[in-house]
Design a protein around this motif. Structure first.
Motif, PDB file in Angstrom:
ATOM      1  N   ALA A   1     -26.720 -80.431 -61.452  1.00  0.00           N
ATOM      2  CA  ALA A   1     -25.334 -80.900 -61.581  1.00  0.00           C
ATOM      3  C   ALA A   1     -24.462 -80.342 -60.460  1.00  0.00           C
ATOM      4  CB  ALA A   1     -24.778 -80.514 -62.944  1.00  0.00           C
ATOM      5  N   GLY A   2     -24.637 -79.073 -60.147  1.00  0.00           N
ATOM      6  CA  GLY A   2     -23.870 -78.472 -59.056  1.00  0.00           C
ATOM      7  C   GLY A   2     -24.172 -79.130 -57.726  1.00  0.00           C
TER       8      GLY A   2
ATOM      9  N   ARG B   1     -25.552 -85.054 -69.881  1.00  0.00           N
ATOM     10  CA  ARG B   1     -26.611 -84.928 -68.875  1.00  0.00           C
ATOM     11  C   ARG B   1     -27.401 -86.233 -68.765  1.00  0.00           C
ATOM     12  NH1 ARG B   1     -30.648 -81.451 -69.658  1.00  0.00           N
ATOM     13  NH2 ARG B   1     -30.247 -80.955 -71.822  1.00  0.00           N
TER      14      ARG B   1
ATOM     15  N   ALA C   1     -22.644 -82.625 -57.711  1.00  0.00           N
ATOM     16  CA  ALA C   1     -21.186 -82.587 -57.537  1.00  0.00           C
ATOM     17  C   ALA C   1     -20.843 -82.398 -56.055  1.00  0.00           C
ATOM     18  CB  ALA C   1     -20.581 -81.459 -58.372  1.00  0.00           C
TER      19      ALA C   1
ATOM     20  N   ALA D   1     -20.144 -83.861 -63.658  1.00  0.00           N
ATOM     21  CA  ALA D   1     -21.147 -82.961 -63.081  1.00  0.00           C
ATOM     22  C   ALA D   1     -20.687 -81.508 -63.188  1.00  0.00           C
ATOM     23  CB  ALA D   1     -21.418 -83.341 -61.627  1.00  0.00           C
ATOM     24  N   THR D   2     -19.417 -81.270 -62.968  1.00  0.00           N
ATOM     25  CA  THR D   2     -18.876 -79.918 -63.044  1.00  0.00           C
ATOM     26  C   THR D   2     -18.936 -79.392 -64.491  1.00  0.00           C
ATOM     27  OG1 THR D   2     -17.461 -80.354 -61.147  1.00  0.00           O
ATOM     28  CG2 THR D   2     -16.857 -78.480 -62.531  1.00  0.00           C
TER      29      THR D   2
ATOM     30  N   ARG E   1     -28.196 -77.302 -64.694  1.00  0.00           N
ATOM     31  CA  ARG E   1     -26.978 -76.751 -64.075  1.00  0.00           C
ATOM     32  C   ARG E   1     -27.047 -76.825 -62.554  1.00  0.00           C
ATOM     33  NH1 ARG E   1     -25.291 -71.465 -67.637  1.00  0.00           N
ATOM     34  NH2 ARG E   1     -24.488 -72.648 -69.391  1.00  0.00           N
ATOM     35  N   TRP E   2     -28.181 -76.447 -62.003  1.00  0.00           N
ATOM     36  CA  TRP E   2     -28.321 -76.486 -60.541  1.00  0.00           C
ATOM     37  C   TRP E   2     -28.274 -77.920 -60.025  1.00  0.00           C
ATOM     38  CZ3 TRP E   2     -27.267 -72.312 -58.104  1.00  0.00           C
ATOM     39  CH2 TRP E   2     -27.509 -71.081 -58.695  1.00  0.00           C
TER      40      TRP E   2
ATOM     41  N   TRP F   1     -22.401 -78.299 -64.822  1.00  0.00           N
ATOM     42  CA  TRP F   1     -22.623 -77.153 -63.941  1.00  0.00           C
ATOM     43  C   TRP F   1     -22.111 -75.862 -64.585  1.00  0.00           C
ATOM     44  CZ3 TRP F   1     -20.325 -77.212 -58.301  1.00  0.00           C
ATOM     45  CH2 TRP F   1     -20.881 -76.168 -57.552  1.00  0.00           C
ATOM     46  N   PHE F   2     -20.916 -75.933 -65.150  1.00  0.00           N
ATOM     47  CA  PHE F   2     -20.318 -74.733 -65.724  1.00  0.00           C
ATOM     48  C   PHE F   2     -20.342 -74.692 -67.238  1.00  0.00           C
ATOM     49  CE2 PHE F   2     -18.197 -75.053 -61.540  1.00  0.00           C
ATOM     50  CZ  PHE F   2     -18.588 -73.832 -61.026  1.00  0.00           C
TER      51      PHE F   2
END
Length: 148
Positions: A95-96, A33, A99, A141-142, A92-93, A145-146
């Motif tokens: 990063a999503g 991150r 992406a 990033a994914t 997470r948001w 995100w996940f």
């Protein structure tokens, strides 16, 4: 190349900080991150730097309206996303969103190569290496995100 260096260096240094006792960076996920945030600070600031801005505006595919506004908007989104990556509850948001933003901006890179444009006086990165970088960046990033 600078974004790749920022991602790798930021991630490695953050992970080393975690290994020497910085609890918030104790693991590859939080270190990634930090590395990704650093990368987006580098790329986001470039949207406003005089040496890059004019070339970035030129990179926007000609069919899109207001390339100057699009470059400003994407630069702001990159900087806001970088900050969001550093906050565990928003990472997470962020990063999503980043992406998806990278996927949306990739056609500008393709356009720049096809039209023989430069970035700060250097030729745009050839499409093969740029695509490989893009896959790495979107993958990072994914992973956030996940990831856990």
């Amino acid at each position: 190349m600078a974004p790749l260096v920022a991602l790798v260096t930021g991630t490695v240094l953050a992970r080393l900080a975690g290994l020497v006792g910085v609890a918030a960076l104790d693991g590859w996920h939080p270190a990634l991150r930090v590395g990704l945030a650093l990368m987006f600070v580098v790329t986001g600031v470039a949207h406003f730097a005089p040496a890059y801005r004019r070339d970035m505006i030129a990179m926007v595919p000609p069919a899109l309206p207001r390339p100057d506004l699009l470059v400003t908007l994407t630069g702001v989104l990159e900087l806001v996303g970088a900050a969001g990556l550093l906050v565990p509850t928003t990472a997470r948001w962020a990063a999503g969103g980043l992406a998806l933003l990278m996927l949306a901006m990739f056609p500008a890179n393709v356009s720049a190569v096809r039209r023989g444009l430069t970035l700060a006086g250097r030729p745009a990165t050839p499409l093969g290496p740029r695509t490989a970088e893009q896959i790495l960046f979107v993958g990072a990033a994914t992973a956030i995100w996940f990831g856990a």
